[in-house]
Design an enzyme around this catalytic site. Structure first.
Site, mmCIF file in Angstrom:
data_model
loop_
_atom_site.group_PDB
_atom_site.id
_atom_site.type_symbol
_atom_site.label_atom_id
_atom_site.label_comp_id
_atom_site.label_asym_id
_atom_site.label_seq_id
_atom_site.Cartn_x
_atom_site.Cartn_y
_atom_site.Cartn_z
ATOM 1 N N ASP A 1 0.803 10.176 -30.979
ATOM 2 C CA ASP A 1 2.071 9.736 -30.411
ATOM 3 C C ASP A 1 2.453 8.313 -30.802
ATOM 4 O O ASP A 1 2.272 7.397 -30.000
ATOM 5 C CB ASP A 1 1.998 9.831 -28.876
ATOM 6 C CG ASP A 1 3.328 9.551 -28.221
ATOM 7 O OD1 ASP A 1 4.327 9.455 -28.935
ATOM 8 O OD2 ASP A 1 3.360 9.418 -26.981
ATOM 9 N N GLU B 1 5.091 18.087 -22.107
ATOM 10 C CA GLU B 1 5.151 17.107 -21.013
ATOM 11 C C GLU B 1 6.033 17.590 -19.863
ATOM 12 O O GLU B 1 6.850 16.841 -19.330
ATOM 13 C CB GLU B 1 5.641 15.753 -21.541
ATOM 14 C CG GLU B 1 4.705 15.160 -22.590
ATOM 15 C CD GLU B 1 5.079 13.755 -23.041
ATOM 16 O OE1 GLU B 1 6.270 13.421 -23.015
ATOM 17 O OE2 GLU B 1 4.153 13.003 -23.405
ATOM 18 N N GLU C 1 7.897 1.279 -28.526
ATOM 19 C CA GLU C 1 7.208 1.688 -27.304
ATOM 20 C C GLU C 1 5.763 1.217 -27.290
ATOM 21 O O GLU C 1 5.251 0.790 -26.264
ATOM 22 C CB GLU C 1 7.253 3.222 -27.183
ATOM 23 C CG GLU C 1 6.374 3.749 -26.058
ATOM 24 C CD GLU C 1 6.413 5.278 -25.925
ATOM 25 O OE1 GLU C 1 7.100 5.946 -26.706
ATOM 26 O OE2 GLU C 1 5.746 5.785 -24.996
ATOM 27 N N ASN D 1 14.075 14.434 -23.196
ATOM 28 C CA ASN D 1 13.841 14.947 -21.838
ATOM 29 C C ASN D 1 15.246 15.138 -21.268
ATOM 30 O O ASN D 1 15.784 14.286 -20.579
ATOM 31 C CB ASN D 1 13.034 13.942 -21.014
ATOM 32 C CG ASN D 1 11.645 13.753 -21.601
ATOM 33 O OD1 ASN D 1 10.982 14.718 -21.985
ATOM 34 N ND2 ASN D 1 11.201 12.518 -21.703
ATOM 35 N N ARG E 1 11.155 20.349 -31.665
ATOM 36 C CA ARG E 1 10.081 19.350 -31.753
ATOM 37 C C ARG E 1 8.697 19.978 -31.655
ATOM 38 O O ARG E 1 8.474 20.914 -30.886
ATOM 39 C CB ARG E 1 10.244 18.278 -30.683
ATOM 40 C CG ARG E 1 11.503 17.470 -30.878
ATOM 41 C CD ARG E 1 11.670 16.450 -29.778
ATOM 42 N NE ARG E 1 11.037 15.178 -30.028
ATOM 43 C CZ ARG E 1 10.267 14.541 -29.172
ATOM 44 N NH1 ARG E 1 9.958 15.086 -28.012
ATOM 45 N NH2 ARG E 1 9.781 13.361 -29.452
ATOM 46 N N GLU F 1 9.657 12.529 -37.601
ATOM 47 C CA GLU F 1 10.269 11.736 -36.527
ATOM 48 C C GLU F 1 9.520 10.420 -36.461
ATOM 49 O O GLU F 1 8.312 10.395 -36.228
ATOM 50 C CB GLU F 1 10.160 12.494 -35.189
ATOM 51 C CG GLU F 1 10.690 11.707 -33.997
ATOM 52 C CD GLU F 1 10.567 12.472 -32.656
ATOM 53 O OE1 GLU F 1 10.910 13.673 -32.600
ATOM 54 O OE2 GLU F 1 10.111 11.850 -31.674
#
Ligand code: BDP
Length: 679
Positions: free
Chosen positions: A343, A270, A371, A189, A303, A365
């Site tokens: 995810d 996103e 997380e 981001n 991505r 990836e």
């Protein structure tokens, strides 16, 4: 000497010397530095100098010769490959066609020494499976880290380029020791500011420090940069002024950093800007950037983590968007795909893009930062998860077409092959928050180099280098590491459940979570679908049809409730509470037993760990001990929350031989975590 003095001396020796206080800052690189080995080399370069220094100060064996040359044998290996031959007692030669190969060879020798592995005679040939082995930092320019749990970013942008933290070099060294050769410094981001001239000066300084360790720098870029930084009316990739802006920017970057690696891009995902804002495709966007980098040898990692709110199953979307673009990307573009289709969940099937896109280079990836696996509080060794992913059979070219073969050049010889891991590194003195989280950084590097290594081998290497050689420690701890991922899956999301985390922070359970007006695919209910009849996401051909994105016979296997692997059952099926599992328990009972098994296993981890006290230093012992207490409490929290909540639908008792819930559902629903402590 009287007894008291002797006693005090002994005590001092034990506490300060033998069991030296340890903060974990040295990672797995703990060889004593008193050695003065004889090391010679036929060539000089900054990288070779590092290799020589590492061996001189740490190698305790016979003289080592580092030879840079291009003989036939070496030319059969990849650029970073090397050959070690000789005898640890008589003399060792490391040969490579590149100076980075010699550095990797030096670290290999030290690893053998530190793990007390193998015989004296050496005949080792190594060549990496993936050419590009990258860490992705989700580090923001203000020093925070998205999904980082080990303190602030190690990149001190406000001090650069003048002040250089000693950590940069330590970071480079640790990565080189496990074969990592690229790093993306900033968050996907991405702030456009990273491409300003000011920031590029800072990036240059970091690149200069990492270079001799064989590590190239890459940057995440914001697709709207031409508009935001360049003042252009938009950032349409087909617009010549936009293309020119990127060409100019690439020129500026390469003047500062001649070996700059390239760009990583999160676009139209996103809320990030991207080519679709202008009616263009991902390929249009990626190719435009690729053209700008091409003259300098740079690459674009584009991505595939895309999904939009709407009625389409989120797990299907990346495939739907990218498959039609297969073969439309430039040679210097590689599409970066998360291991699973949703995810980084505790357990996912592999993304069907692997084995799906044949005419486009794809890079996996993986997420090293935890997380969705208890942050830096839970001990979860991820190599078993990654191995499951690597070894998954896509069947794209018949049986045995594993994910690794689709990405490492075996099945599809694209000009690029690569792998990325989202880093778990921060400013914490032990780098990763949890001492055992270092093992995930280590495992990522080792598997990127050689995905054929077993989780067992990696755990053992890491334990021996990081803690002690004693079997009394190694054997039980290795088993604990190997069991830890499945344990976490059990107490969090067994049987294919996924994304039932609390809103936004992804730490604790919140299967009931309901935020009015929120995107449905950001709410747990979307994924678990619990109702009076059963639980799970119907992705069969009668449901969302996601199974059809896989090749036969996997597609049919997943589609049939009887042949779908039980570990992924609720990922692909909405299953009645009374459904009979293979062990003849009902689904509801099995769910209860799985949650409970997770809890019991963490309790067992605590017992095992407490027996380890005498083997290692007090500091790391107590640190891990207290984290295991948190993990143990969290496991009960997960179990109670999920079982009590799902019980409101199943209406069935929790089997009576299982430990009873200790929480009230209503109280659990009130828990709101303080993000400052957990994120
Ligand atoms: C999700 C994270 C989010 C990332 C996103 C991504 O929750 O913070 O930005 O992935 O990978 O897992 O882009």
């Amino acid at each position: 000497m009287n007894r008291t003095v002797l006693y005090i001396l002994l005590l001092f020796w034990f506490s300060e010397g033998y069991l030296k206080a340890e903060d974990g800052g040295r990672l797995w690189l703990r060889a004593e530095t008193t050695a003065t080995a004889q090391v010679t080399t036929n060539r000089k370069s900054p990288t070779i100098t590092i290799a020589v220094e590492e061996l001189k100060t740490q190698w305790k064996g016979a003289p080592v010769q580092l030879v840079l040359k291009r003989d036939k044998e070496l030319l059969g290996l990849k650029k970073d490959g090397y050959i070690i031959s000789g005898d640890k007692q008589k003399g060792v030669t490391v040969r490579s066609a590149s100076d980075t190969g010699l550095l990797y060879g030096a670290y290999h020798l030290l690893r053998l020494q530190e793990t007390q592995n193998g015989s004296d005679r050496l005949q080792i040939t190594e060549s990496p499976k993936y050419d590009l082995r990258l860490l992705n930092h989700w580090d923001n320019l203000n020093g925070t880290i998205e999904r980082g749990y080990a303190g602030h970013s190690i990149w001190k942008w406000d001090e650069l380029p003048e002040k250089i933290s000693p950590r940069y070099k330590e970071y480079a060294r640790a990565n080189a020791s496990i074969g990592i050769n690229g790093t993306v410094l900033n968050n996907v981001n991405a702030s456009p500011a990273i491409l300003t001239s000011d920031y590029l000066q800072k990036v240059k300084v970091v690149a200069d420090i990492l270079r001799p360790y064989g590590i190239k720098v890459y940057l995440s870029v914001n697709f709207s940069s031409p508009q935001i930084l360049g003042g252009l009316p938009g950032s349409d990739p087909l617009e010549p002024t936009v293309q020119q802006w990127w060409r100019d920017k690439a020129g500026e970057i390469y003047r500062l950093i001649p070996d700059f690696g390239g760009f990583l891009v999160k676009a139209n995902s996103e809320g990030q800007p991207g080519p679709q804002d202008y009616g263009r495709t991902h390929a249009d966007g990626a190719n435009m950037l690729a053209d700008a980098l091409k003259p300098y040898g740079g690459i674009v990692m584009w991505r595939a983590f895309v999904y939009n709110p709407g009625n389409e199953d989120r797990a299907r979307q990346a495939y739907m968007e990218f498959m039609p673009l297969d073969g439309k990307f430039r040679e210097n573009v590689i599409v970066q795909v998360k291991n699973g289709p949703v995810d980084f969940q505790p357990r996912e099937p592999f993304s069907p893009l692997f084995g799906g896109m044949e005419h486009t280079a794809l890079m996996p990836e993986l997420q090293v930062t935890q997380e969705y696996l208890g942050f830096s509080n839970h001990l979860v060794f991820l190599a078993p998860q990654w191995k499951e992913f690597f070894d998954s059979d896509t069947y794209c070219k018949g049986e045995g077409s594993t994910v690794t073969k689709t990405t490492d050049g075996t099945l599809f010889p694209h000009s690029l092959n690569a792998i990325a891991g989202v880093a778990n590194i921060g400013q914490d003195i032990n780098w990763c928050g949890h001492h055992f989280a270092q093992a995930n950084w280590y495992a990522f590097g080792r598997l990127a180099w050689n995905h054929a290594l077993t989780a067992d081998e990696i755990a053992e290497e890491w334990l021996r280098m990081t803690f002690t050689q004693q079997d009394g420690f190694i054997i039980p701890m290795k088993q604990m590491m190997l069991d830890s991922w499945k344990t976490a899956v059990n107490y969090m999301m067994p049987l294919g459940l996924h994304h039932i985390f609390a809103w936004e922070h992804h730490y604790g359970p919140e299967p009931w979570c309901d935020i009015p007006g929120a995107r449905p695919d950001w709410l747990p209910r979307y994924y678990h679908n619990a109702d009076e009849k059963g639980i799970g996401f119907d992705r069969t051909i009668h449901g969302s049809g996601a199974v059809s994105q896989y090749h036969s016979p996997l597609r049919e296997q997943l589609n049939d409730i009887e042949t779908c692997p039980e570990d992924l059952l609720l990922w692909f099926h909405h299953v009645p509470w009374d459904y009979r599992m293979k062990n003849s328990r009902t689904l509801w009972d099995e769910l209860c037993y799985r949650y409970d098994a997770g809890v019991q296993q963490v309790r067992e981890f605590q017992k095992i760990w407490d027996r380890m006290e005498s083997y290692i230093d007090k500091e790391r012992f107590s640190h891990v001990q207290s984290r295991l207490k948190i993990q143990s409490r969290d496991a009960v929290w997960w179990k109670d929350a999920c079982l009590l909540y799902f019980q409101t639908y199943s209406g069935k008792p929790i089997p009576y031989d299982i430990e009873r819930p200790v929480h009230e559902l209503d109280n659990l629903k009130k828990i709101k975590l303080d993000m400052k402590h957990h994120n």
